[in-house]
Structures are given as C-alpha cells and as structure tokens.
Design a protein around this motif. Sequence first.
Motif, mmCIF file in Angstrom:
data_model
loop_
_atom_site.group_PDB
_atom_site.id
_atom_site.type_symbol
_atom_site.label_atom_id
_atom_site.label_comp_id
_atom_site.label_asym_id
_atom_site.label_seq_id
_atom_site.Cartn_x
_atom_site.Cartn_y
_atom_site.Cartn_z
ATOM 1 N N LYS A 35 -7.217 2.249 -1.250
ATOM 2 C CA LYS A 35 -6.737 0.874 -1.268
ATOM 3 C C LYS A 35 -5.781 0.633 -2.436
ATOM 4 C CE LYS A 35 -9.028 -0.561 2.301
ATOM 5 N NZ LYS A 35 -8.373 -0.872 3.536
ATOM 6 N N GLU A 36 -5.755 1.528 -3.413
ATOM 7 C CA GLU A 36 -4.856 1.395 -4.551
ATOM 8 C C GLU A 36 -3.483 1.989 -4.260
ATOM 9 O OE1 GLU A 36 -6.483 2.843 -8.205
ATOM 10 O OE2 GLU A 36 -8.452 2.059 -7.717
ATOM 11 N N LEU A 37 -3.419 2.919 -3.307
ATOM 12 C CA LEU A 37 -2.168 3.579 -2.947
ATOM 13 C C LEU A 37 -1.773 3.187 -1.527
ATOM 14 C CD1 LEU A 37 -2.848 7.192 -4.270
ATOM 15 C CD2 LEU A 37 -1.472 5.411 -5.360
ATOM 16 N N VAL A 38 -0.471 2.960 -1.320
ATOM 17 C CA VAL A 38 0.046 2.605 -0.006
ATOM 18 C C VAL A 38 1.154 3.601 0.340
ATOM 19 C CG1 VAL A 38 1.231 0.835 1.339
ATOM 20 C CG2 VAL A 38 -0.504 0.174 -0.338
ATOM 21 N N CYS A 39 1.046 4.205 1.526
ATOM 22 C CA CYS A 39 2.054 5.177 1.959
ATOM 23 C C CYS A 39 3.363 4.434 2.250
ATOM 24 C CB CYS A 39 1.579 5.915 3.200
ATOM 25 S SG CYS A 39 2.694 7.242 3.713
ATOM 26 N N VAL A 40 4.432 4.815 1.545
ATOM 27 C CA VAL A 40 5.720 4.145 1.705
ATOM 28 C C VAL A 40 6.798 5.059 2.290
ATOM 29 C CG1 VAL A 40 5.310 2.409 -0.079
ATOM 30 C CG2 VAL A 40 6.345 4.598 -0.715
ATOM 31 N N GLY A 41 6.475 6.343 2.471
ATOM 32 C CA GLY A 41 7.473 7.245 3.026
ATOM 33 C C GLY A 41 6.939 8.651 3.199
ATOM 34 N N PHE A 94 3.405 7.934 -1.800
ATOM 35 C CA PHE A 94 2.638 6.707 -1.986
ATOM 36 C C PHE A 94 3.110 5.939 -3.210
ATOM 37 C CE2 PHE A 94 0.098 9.491 0.519
ATOM 38 C CZ PHE A 94 -0.666 8.693 1.348
ATOM 39 N N ALA A 95 3.026 4.616 -3.116
ATOM 40 C CA ALA A 95 3.275 3.725 -4.253
ATOM 41 C C ALA A 95 1.945 3.092 -4.634
ATOM 42 C CB ALA A 95 4.286 2.638 -3.882
ATOM 43 N N ARG A 96 1.817 2.742 -5.896
ATOM 44 C CA ARG A 96 0.625 2.016 -6.335
ATOM 45 C C ARG A 96 0.717 0.578 -5.829
ATOM 46 N NH1 ARG A 96 2.753 4.213 -10.462
ATOM 47 N NH2 ARG A 96 3.109 2.273 -11.576
ATOM 48 N N ARG A 97 -0.397 0.028 -5.388
ATOM 49 C CA ARG A 97 -0.422 -1.315 -4.815
ATOM 50 C C ARG A 97 0.224 -2.346 -5.741
ATOM 51 N NH1 ARG A 97 -2.151 -3.700 -0.614
ATOM 52 N NH2 ARG A 97 -3.342 -1.913 -0.003
ATOM 53 N N GLU A 98 0.000 -2.240 -7.038
ATOM 54 C CA GLU A 98 0.549 -3.252 -7.951
ATOM 55 C C GLU A 98 2.076 -3.201 -8.036
ATOM 56 O OE1 GLU A 98 -0.824 0.175 -10.672
ATOM 57 O OE2 GLU A 98 -1.753 -0.942 -9.048
ATOM 58 N N GLN A 99 2.701 -2.113 -7.572
ATOM 59 C CA GLN A 99 4.156 -2.027 -7.546
ATOM 60 C C GLN A 99 4.751 -2.822 -6.388
ATOM 61 O OE1 GLN A 99 4.000 2.474 -7.513
ATOM 62 N NE2 GLN A 99 5.920 2.162 -8.585
ATOM 63 N N LEU A 100 3.960 -3.042 -5.349
ATOM 64 C CA LEU A 100 4.466 -3.647 -4.115
ATOM 65 C C LEU A 100 4.498 -5.166 -4.221
ATOM 66 C CD1 LEU A 100 2.514 -1.415 -1.606
ATOM 67 C CD2 LEU A 100 4.850 -1.115 -2.432
ATOM 68 N N PRO A 101 5.421 -5.801 -3.505
ATOM 69 C CA PRO A 101 5.489 -7.264 -3.544
ATOM 70 C C PRO A 101 4.273 -7.910 -2.882
ATOM 71 C CG PRO A 101 7.078 -6.384 -1.960
ATOM 72 C CD PRO A 101 6.449 -5.210 -2.654
ATOM 73 N N THR A 102 3.934 -9.092 -3.341
ATOM 74 C CA THR A 102 2.870 -9.873 -2.719
ATOM 75 C C THR A 102 3.403 -10.413 -1.399
ATOM 76 O OG1 THR A 102 2.070 -10.485 -4.895
ATOM 77 C CG2 THR A 102 1.310 -11.822 -3.051
ATOM 78 N N LEU A 103 2.578 -10.350 -0.368
ATOM 79 C CA LEU A 103 3.004 -10.791 0.960
ATOM 80 C C LEU A 103 2.598 -12.231 1.219
ATOM 81 C CD1 LEU A 103 1.989 -7.652 3.047
ATOM 82 C CD2 LEU A 103 4.261 -8.275 2.249
ATOM 83 N N PRO A 104 3.326 -12.913 2.103
ATOM 84 C CA PRO A 104 2.903 -14.256 2.533
ATOM 85 C C PRO A 104 1.539 -14.169 3.220
ATOM 86 C CG PRO A 104 5.142 -13.773 3.299
ATOM 87 C CD PRO A 104 4.586 -12.507 2.716
ATOM 88 N N ASP A 105 0.880 -15.316 3.376
ATOM 89 C CA ASP A 105 -0.472 -15.358 3.939
ATOM 90 C C ASP A 105 -0.595 -14.743 5.323
ATOM 91 O OD1 ASP A 105 -1.529 -16.492 1.681
ATOM 92 O OD2 ASP A 105 -1.440 -18.545 2.444
ATOM 93 N N ASP A 106 0.439 -14.793 6.142
ATOM 94 C CA ASP A 106 0.325 -14.291 7.510
ATOM 95 C C ASP A 106 0.895 -12.882 7.694
ATOM 96 O OD1 ASP A 106 2.936 -15.056 7.127
ATOM 97 O OD2 ASP A 106 3.180 -15.911 9.124
ATOM 98 N N GLU A 107 1.118 -12.159 6.585
ATOM 99 C CA GLU A 107 1.604 -10.782 6.659
ATOM 100 C C GLU A 107 0.629 -9.881 5.928
ATOM 101 O OE1 GLU A 107 5.671 -10.139 5.556
ATOM 102 O OE2 GLU A 107 6.326 -11.964 6.557
ATOM 103 N N PHE A 108 0.514 -8.609 6.409
ATOM 104 C CA PHE A 108 -0.457 -7.678 5.858
ATOM 105 C C PHE A 108 0.144 -6.292 5.766
ATOM 106 C CE2 PHE A 108 -2.542 -10.986 8.275
ATOM 107 C CZ PHE A 108 -3.461 -11.469 7.364
#
Length: 172
Positions: free
Chosen positions: A7-13, A86-100
């Motif tokens: 949950k801390e890492l998100v696959c970005v490419g 992977f990017a660390r979750r804290e590097q990624l932008p915060t999403l609007p409420d209806d996006e995940f």
Amino acid sequence: MTKDSSKELVCVGAVAGSFGVRGEVRLKSFCAEPEDIALYSPLTDETGAERIPVVITRAIKNGFAARLGGIETKEEADAARGLRLFARREQLPTLPDDEFYHADLIGLEVYDTGGTLLGQVRSVLNHGASDLLEIHGPGLKSTVLLPFTHEAVPTVDLSRGRLVADPPEGLF
C-alpha cells in the motif's frame, strides 16, 4: 504493527525492453498523464529497496525512450524487460473524492446493497471504455467483471476495506 508495503508503493510503469543500442529502455507509463512518471524519479522495484533514477529522453510509439540508473548497455536494457517500477504513495498527488488508485481497489471486499459478501477485487482492468473490477469469491463459478461506474459501484469505503455494488441484473 508493520506497514503494508504493497500500500506504500504504487506501480507507475514498466520496462518493455531495450530501445536502440546505447542502453535506453522502452518505458510504459501507467500514469494518467504519461510523462508524469519522470516526476516521481527515483522509482523503485517492487521491494522498494532499489532506487532507480529515470530520465525520459523522448516519446516513442506506446511509451517513452528513457535512461534508467544502472543500465548502460543494450544487453542490460534487454535484461530489464518486465521490470515494474514503483513510486512511493506520498510522491503521488491526492485524488478527488470520486477517484481511486487501482492499487487501493485491489483486495477490497465486494458486498451487494443488501450486505451479502459477493467476493473480492482481484484486479482492475481497462480495455478502453471504462474500468472493470475483476471479482473472485468462493461462491462464484467464474470471474465476474463488474463495471466500475457510479451506478454499479455506488460506495467505495477504503477505510473499511470494502465497496458496495449494485450490479446489473444477472451479473452475479
């Protein structure tokens, strides 16, 4: 309590192979704005241990030509094929409420509007029109692909690890 590194890492490419003979790679970006992948550099492998600097050199068909730290030759670029970045979750932008982020949806339990457990989200697929949630569960004979729309999935509750589905008639 240990943190869940998935949950801390998100696959970005991912690396699709080599590009040319000078150590560049073919880079596929999974970001909403594909070129944003370079903003998250350095990226990591799935363990989060190795830091990999990424520099996009130019756009190419279906991705980018890029230089990755530690890759200097065509042979090293060929060997990196399939490497997920992977990017660390804290590097990624915060999403609007209806996006995940897809990573947040995978593993959620799926309940119907009456509170009956239908299954669990195994993956999120997109074949052009919209996202589909791949649902698996012990009571299901086969995989169910649920459209990820407001009509079919009116509630996503990440804090409780669940979503509520109002699937089209006959889907389950």
